[in-house]
Design a protein around this motif. Sequence first.
Motif, mmCIF file in Angstrom:
data_model
loop_
_atom_site.group_PDB
_atom_site.id
_atom_site.type_symbol
_atom_site.label_atom_id
_atom_site.label_comp_id
_atom_site.label_asym_id
_atom_site.label_seq_id
_atom_site.Cartn_x
_atom_site.Cartn_y
_atom_site.Cartn_z
ATOM 1 N N GLY A 54 0.811 -1.211 0.000
ATOM 2 C CA GLY A 54 0.000 0.000 0.000
ATOM 3 C C GLY A 54 0.843 1.259 0.000
ATOM 4 N N ALA A 55 1.946 1.240 0.739
ATOM 5 C CA ALA A 55 2.833 2.405 0.784
ATOM 6 C C ALA A 55 3.451 2.675 -0.580
ATOM 7 C CB ALA A 55 3.923 2.187 1.832
ATOM 8 N N LEU A 56 3.759 1.618 -1.312
ATOM 9 C CA LEU A 56 4.300 1.804 -2.659
ATOM 10 C C LEU A 56 3.282 2.468 -3.574
ATOM 11 C CD1 LEU A 56 6.267 -1.538 -3.144
ATOM 12 C CD2 LEU A 56 7.221 0.761 -2.814
ATOM 13 N N LYS A 57 2.008 2.171 -3.374
ATOM 14 C CA LYS A 57 0.950 2.825 -4.156
ATOM 15 C C LYS A 57 0.869 4.312 -3.832
ATOM 16 C CE LYS A 57 -2.567 -0.490 -5.413
ATOM 17 N NZ LYS A 57 -3.969 -0.876 -5.215
ATOM 18 N N LEU A 58 1.091 4.657 -2.561
ATOM 19 C CA LEU A 58 1.004 6.057 -2.141
ATOM 20 C C LEU A 58 2.148 6.893 -2.700
ATOM 21 C CD1 LEU A 58 0.051 5.836 1.642
ATOM 22 C CD2 LEU A 58 -1.442 6.406 -0.265
ATOM 23 N N GLY A 59 3.314 6.309 -2.776
ATOM 24 C CA GLY A 59 4.490 7.074 -3.165
ATOM 25 C C GLY A 59 5.094 7.747 -1.951
ATOM 26 N N GLN A 60 6.177 8.482 -2.178
ATOM 27 C CA GLN A 60 6.880 9.117 -1.066
ATOM 28 C C GLN A 60 6.096 10.299 -0.520
ATOM 29 O OE1 GLN A 60 10.869 10.076 -2.230
ATOM 30 N NE2 GLN A 60 11.580 7.993 -1.865
ATOM 31 N N VAL A 61 6.160 10.426 0.777
ATOM 32 C CA VAL A 61 5.480 11.532 1.435
ATOM 33 C C VAL A 61 6.464 12.689 1.632
ATOM 34 C CG1 VAL A 61 5.958 10.703 3.769
ATOM 35 C CG2 VAL A 61 3.993 12.154 3.379
ATOM 36 N N ASN A 62 5.942 13.893 1.471
ATOM 37 C CA ASN A 62 6.726 15.097 1.760
ATOM 38 C C ASN A 62 5.778 16.148 2.338
ATOM 39 O OD1 ASN A 62 5.457 16.489 -0.460
ATOM 40 N ND2 ASN A 62 6.875 15.451 -1.845
ATOM 41 N N ALA A 63 6.292 17.305 2.637
ATOM 42 C CA ALA A 63 5.470 18.340 3.283
ATOM 43 C C ALA A 63 4.279 18.744 2.417
ATOM 44 C CB ALA A 63 6.322 19.561 3.610
ATOM 45 N N GLY A 64 4.444 18.723 1.112
ATOM 46 C CA GLY A 64 3.378 19.155 0.213
ATOM 47 C C GLY A 64 2.243 18.158 0.046
ATOM 48 N N ASN A 65 2.506 16.879 0.228
ATOM 49 C CA ASN A 65 1.461 15.882 -0.001
ATOM 50 C C ASN A 65 1.081 15.112 1.270
ATOM 51 O OD1 ASN A 65 3.535 14.032 0.379
ATOM 52 N ND2 ASN A 65 3.592 13.342 -1.739
ATOM 53 N N PHE A 66 1.508 15.606 2.427
ATOM 54 C CA PHE A 66 1.277 14.906 3.684
ATOM 55 C C PHE A 66 -0.208 14.706 3.972
ATOM 56 C CE2 PHE A 66 0.699 14.890 8.320
ATOM 57 C CZ PHE A 66 1.428 13.765 8.622
ATOM 58 N N ALA A 67 -1.007 15.767 3.856
ATOM 59 C CA ALA A 67 -2.444 15.668 4.150
ATOM 60 C C ALA A 67 -3.128 14.720 3.175
ATOM 61 C CB ALA A 67 -3.087 17.051 4.106
ATOM 62 N N LYS A 68 -2.752 14.801 1.906
ATOM 63 C CA LYS A 68 -3.334 13.912 0.895
ATOM 64 C C LYS A 68 -3.006 12.454 1.221
ATOM 65 C CE LYS A 68 -3.253 12.788 -3.958
ATOM 66 N NZ LYS A 68 -2.336 12.620 -5.062
ATOM 67 N N HIS A 69 -1.781 12.206 1.665
ATOM 68 C CA HIS A 69 -1.385 10.845 2.009
ATOM 69 C C HIS A 69 -2.196 10.315 3.188
ATOM 70 C CE1 HIS A 69 1.839 10.920 -0.843
ATOM 71 N NE2 HIS A 69 2.328 9.774 -0.399
ATOM 72 N N LEU A 70 -2.428 11.172 4.167
ATOM 73 C CA LEU A 70 -3.235 10.734 5.309
ATOM 74 C C LEU A 70 -4.636 10.330 4.866
ATOM 75 C CD1 LEU A 70 -2.267 13.193 8.193
ATOM 76 C CD2 LEU A 70 -1.681 10.788 7.951
ATOM 77 N N LEU A 71 -5.221 11.077 3.975
ATOM 78 C CA LEU A 71 -6.553 10.734 3.454
ATOM 79 C C LEU A 71 -6.508 9.463 2.609
ATOM 80 C CD1 LEU A 71 -7.894 14.283 2.514
ATOM 81 C CD2 LEU A 71 -8.568 12.860 4.463
ATOM 82 N N ASN A 72 -5.445 9.303 1.841
ATOM 83 C CA ASN A 72 -5.323 8.118 0.985
ATOM 84 C C ASN A 72 -5.107 6.837 1.793
ATOM 85 O OD1 ASN A 72 -5.735 9.495 -1.386
ATOM 86 N ND2 ASN A 72 -3.567 9.759 -1.814
ATOM 87 N N ILE A 73 -4.558 6.969 2.987
ATOM 88 C CA ILE A 73 -4.330 5.780 3.815
ATOM 89 C C ILE A 73 -5.643 5.069 4.111
ATOM 90 C CG2 ILE A 73 -3.677 5.038 6.149
ATOM 91 C CD1 ILE A 73 -1.347 7.016 5.977
#
Length: 121
Positions: free
Chosen positions: A26-45
């Motif tokens: 699942g993490a590979l699907k999300l891609g790397q997290v950084n300051a710009g996409n942190f909130a989006k990643h939390l929602l995608n989890i």
Amino acid sequence: MTTPEFGLFLISILASVVGQFLLKTGALKLGQVNAGNFAKHLLNIITTPELLAGLTCYALGACTYILLLTRVKLSVVGPAVALSYVFSVLVAHFVFREVIPLSCLVGLGLIICGVVLVIWK
């Protein structure tokens, strides 16, 4: 460890390792997290099936571990759970094609020897 206790132990280890595999997938699907996409990643989890399944497997492993602790000494089962590290490295190597350095292989061998010594009666 009796046969039922060993069964609980195996379920706990297997659920944890499968959970790690699914979380990595699942993490590979999300891609790397950084300051710009942190909130989006939390929602995608919460919407990524592999991550939800991985968390469910971890919960199953934890529940099974708790049941195991009602029957087996922590001084035995605690160190024995370290076998999940061994299986996680094997999954990383064979599924995700990660390279395992020699120092890691030696460490895994020491973990296996330690677990055998701890559970040996």
